[in-house]
Design an enzyme around this catalytic site. Structure first.
Site, PDB file in Angstrom:
ATOM      1  N   THR A 160       3.026  -9.708  14.493  1.00 22.53           N
ATOM      2  CA  THR A 160       1.903 -10.257  13.747  1.00 22.53           C
ATOM      3  C   THR A 160       0.955  -9.109  13.411  1.00 22.53           C
ATOM      4  O   THR A 160       0.877  -8.127  14.161  1.00 22.53           O
ATOM      5  CB  THR A 160       1.216 -11.381  14.575  1.00 22.53           C
ATOM      6  OG1 THR A 160       0.286 -12.055  13.742  1.00 22.53           O
ATOM      7  CG2 THR A 160       0.509 -10.874  15.814  1.00 22.53           C
ATOM      8  N   THR A 188      -0.495 -21.776  19.774  1.00 22.03           N
ATOM      9  CA  THR A 188      -1.817 -21.373  20.260  1.00 22.03           C
ATOM     10  C   THR A 188      -2.494 -20.377  19.328  1.00 22.03           C
ATOM     11  O   THR A 188      -1.826 -19.551  18.703  1.00 22.03           O
ATOM     12  CB  THR A 188      -1.738 -20.789  21.686  1.00 22.03           C
ATOM     13  OG1 THR A 188      -3.036 -20.327  22.067  1.00 22.03           O
ATOM     14  CG2 THR A 188      -0.749 -19.643  21.798  1.00 22.03           C
ATOM     15  N   GLN A 189      -3.810 -20.457  19.285  1.00 19.90           N
ATOM     16  CA  GLN A 189      -4.597 -19.470  18.536  1.00 19.90           C
ATOM     17  C   GLN A 189      -4.604 -18.123  19.261  1.00 19.90           C
ATOM     18  O   GLN A 189      -4.938 -17.102  18.665  1.00 19.90           O
ATOM     19  CB  GLN A 189      -6.056 -19.929  18.415  1.00 19.90           C
ATOM     20  CG  GLN A 189      -6.241 -21.132  17.552  1.00 19.90           C
ATOM     21  CD  GLN A 189      -7.693 -21.597  17.492  1.00 19.90           C
ATOM     22  OE1 GLN A 189      -8.609 -20.876  17.890  1.00 19.90           O
ATOM     23  NE2 GLN A 189      -7.899 -22.792  16.986  1.00 19.90           N
ATOM     24  N   THR A 192       0.812  -1.224   0.000  1.00 15.67           N
ATOM     25  CA  THR A 192       0.000   0.000   0.000  1.00 15.67           C
ATOM     26  C   THR A 192       0.841   1.268   0.000  1.00 15.67           C
ATOM     27  O   THR A 192       0.464   2.263  -0.619  1.00 15.67           O
ATOM     28  CB  THR A 192      -0.918   0.003   1.260  1.00 15.67           C
ATOM     29  OG1 THR A 192      -1.796  -1.099   1.145  1.00 15.67           O
ATOM     30  CG2 THR A 192      -1.704   1.271   1.394  1.00 15.67           C
ATOM     31  N   ASP A 244       1.243  -6.573  -4.527  1.00 14.95           N
ATOM     32  CA  ASP A 244       0.461  -6.565  -3.290  1.00 14.95           C
ATOM     33  C   ASP A 244       1.016  -7.758  -2.500  1.00 14.95           C
ATOM     34  O   ASP A 244       1.201  -8.844  -3.070  1.00 14.95           O
ATOM     35  CB  ASP A 244      -1.013  -6.796  -3.643  1.00 14.95           C
ATOM     36  CG  ASP A 244      -1.927  -6.712  -2.431  1.00 14.95           C
ATOM     37  OD1 ASP A 244      -2.850  -5.897  -2.458  1.00 14.95           O
ATOM     38  OD2 ASP A 244      -1.730  -7.500  -1.482  1.00 14.95           O
ATOM     39  N   SER A 245       1.283  -7.580  -1.221  1.00  9.71           N
ATOM     40  CA  SER A 245       1.993  -8.653  -0.506  1.00  9.71           C
ATOM     41  C   SER A 245       1.138  -9.908  -0.315  1.00  9.71           C
ATOM     42  O   SER A 245       1.642 -10.939   0.119  1.00  9.71           O
ATOM     43  CB  SER A 245       2.541  -8.159   0.832  1.00  9.71           C
ATOM     44  OG  SER A 245       1.536  -8.098   1.798  1.00  9.71           O
ATOM     45  N   SER A 246      -0.122  -9.851  -0.657  1.00  7.30           N
ATOM     46  CA  SER A 246      -0.927 -11.082  -0.625  1.00  7.30           C
ATOM     47  C   SER A 246      -0.389 -12.081  -1.651  1.00  7.30           C
ATOM     48  O   SER A 246      -0.677 -13.272  -1.562  1.00  7.30           O
ATOM     49  CB  SER A 246      -2.387 -10.786  -0.960  1.00  7.30           C
ATOM     50  OG  SER A 246      -2.831  -9.696  -0.218  1.00  7.30           O
ATOM     51  N   ASP A 273       0.118  -7.078   4.642  1.00  7.61           N
ATOM     52  CA  ASP A 273      -0.646  -8.327   4.804  1.00  7.61           C
ATOM     53  C   ASP A 273       0.231  -9.533   5.133  1.00  7.61           C
ATOM     54  O   ASP A 273      -0.148 -10.374   5.941  1.00  7.61           O
ATOM     55  CB  ASP A 273      -1.489  -8.611   3.551  1.00  7.61           C
ATOM     56  CG  ASP A 273      -2.662  -7.644   3.435  1.00  7.61           C
ATOM     57  OD1 ASP A 273      -2.991  -6.994   4.446  1.00  7.61           O
ATOM     58  OD2 ASP A 273      -3.232  -7.537   2.338  1.00  7.61           O
TER      59      ASP A 273
HETATM   60  N1  ASP Z   1      -2.763  -5.535   0.496  1.00  9.88           N
HETATM   61  C1  ASP Z   1      -1.669  -4.675   0.875  1.00  9.88           C
HETATM   62  C2  ASP Z   1      -0.400  -5.493   0.856  1.00  9.88           C
HETATM   63  O1  ASP Z   1      -0.182  -6.268   1.768  1.00  9.88           O
HETATM   64  C3  ASP Z   1      -1.923  -4.081   2.209  1.00  9.88           C
HETATM   65  C4  ASP Z   1      -0.838  -3.182   2.739  1.00  9.88           C
HETATM   66  O2  ASP Z   1       0.216  -2.991   2.203  1.00  9.88           O
HETATM   67  O3  ASP Z   1      -1.088  -2.592   3.801  1.00  9.88           O
HETATM   68  O4  ASP Z   1       0.357  -5.383  -0.061  1.00  9.88           O
END
Ligand code: ASP
Length: 347
Positions: A170, A282-283, A17, A61-63, A94
């Site tokens: 995290t 653990t969750q 982002t 996008d890091s996804s 992300d």
């Molecule tokens: N979807 C974006 C990413 O992880 C979100 C971010 O950068 O905050 O690339």
């Protein structure tokens, strides 16, 4: 440090982002080129340091991060290690905690700062958090103690005035500027009027620049099973016993408790007998696994499940990728899971 005594920093832009702009056609945020980021943070020019940059292609996008990006980052840092005092990696939020965890294991003998940062709002927006995050990260990456050594010779995440150990952090908030937390490890530094370093928490480095060794081997045959009421034997078996999987992270309840029904323990025993590595985390956001506390936890230990103690899922996953990628035997991996290699576990 350069010949003129100035610090030098390499800024590596992978996407996220922080560098995105709205694409008028789709009206969604997409990564744009780095020169725009630099022009959005002219304050960087006020630092008496050399700041070079490296822009990844494509910006993502890091996804969409894959372990190949971590390998690319590790190689780049190793190739340019002698030229720079520190590295700042601009990365989407992300999966930032996964990438920072992975790099912490891949860079052995690290004596210089590697600071991941990004933002919740693009750097071009008036209320952006990206400018502060970037400027403070650069300052931290260049910081040295009186003896000339890097103040923070670790892989970290800097976000919202807080410097966290990368493999302890995290993402906890999808919208607030305080996107990250490090519930089981105090901050390494906090940025106010000045940047206050928490020296008792920062890992000491007493070696030389030549000590850096990179490990780019990653074995990704790991699955993660988050327990929940209603989990069926079919799904549990699929995630745990698939022959393509070598290690399983069980995200259990509370202090490491799981379903005590025989169908579940039978599946675990079968997987363990087949040589799979089963790790219990653990969750809960904070606290640790203790499989001696409740009968349900004890049952897991009896099935060969090992404790991930207070590691995050992100750290556990990338630690397994790393240890398996080094080709170590299962028994050694099981021992090392419970040992702090890079400060990822409170032991
Ligand atoms: N979807 C974006 C990413 O992880 C979100 C971010 O950068 O905050 O690339």
């Amino acid at each position: 440090m350069g010949m003129n005594g100035k610090s030098s920093i390499l800024l590596i832009y992978t996407g996220g982002t922080i560098g995105m702009k709205e694409d008028p056609a789709s009206q969604t945020l997409r990564p744009f080129d780095f020169s725009q980021i630099m022009s959005e943070a002219p304050e960087l020019g006020k630092f008496a340091m050399r700041i070079d940059s490296e822009t990844f292609d494509p910006l993502i996008d890091s996804s969409d991060v894959e372990p190949s990006l971590w390998q690319r980052l590790a190689r780049l840092i190793s190739e340019r290690y002698d030229e720079y005092d520190g590295f700042v990696i601009l990365h989407g939020t992300d999966t930032m905690a996964y990438s920072a965890s992975a790099l912490s294991f891949m860079l052995e003998g690290l004596g210089k700062p590697v600071i991941f940062t990004g933002s919740q709002l693009p750097i071009g927006r008036p209320r952006t958090d990206g400018r502060e995050n970037l400027i403070s990260s650069v300052e931290i990456a260049a910081s040295r103690d009186a003896d000339g050594h890097a103040t923070v010779p670790e892989v970290c995440i800097f976000f919202n005035d807080t410097l966290m150990r990368g493999n302890r952090a995290t993402k906890v908030n999808a919208t607030a500027f305080g996107a990250f937390a490090s519930p089981n490890c105090p901050p390494l530094a906090e940025a106010g009027i000045s940047i206050r370093y928490n020296r008792s928490v920062i890992r000491k480095f007493t070696g030389n620049d030549s000590d850096l060794r990179i490990h780019t081997g990653l074995d990704t045959r790991v699955s993660v099973l988050k327990l929940h009421p209603g989990l069926t034997p079919q799904i549990a078996r699929h995630v745990i016993c698939d022959p393509g999987i070598r290690a399983v992270i069980l995200e259990t309840y509370g202090s490491g408790n799981a379903i005590s029904k025989p169908w579940f323990t039978d599946i675990l025993r079968e997987a363990s007998d087949a040589g799979k590595i089963l790790v219990n985390v653990t969750q809960c956001l904070a606290g640790e696994v203790d499989m001696t506390l409740y009968a349900t936890g004890k049952a897991l230990a009896d099935c060969g499940v090992i404790s991930g103690s207070d590691m995050t899922t992100e750290a556990t996953l990338s630690k397994l990728f790393h240890l398996m990628g080094r080709g170590l035997p299962a028994e050694e991996i099981k021992t090392l899971v419970g040992v702090s290699l890079r400060g990822e576990i409170s032991k």
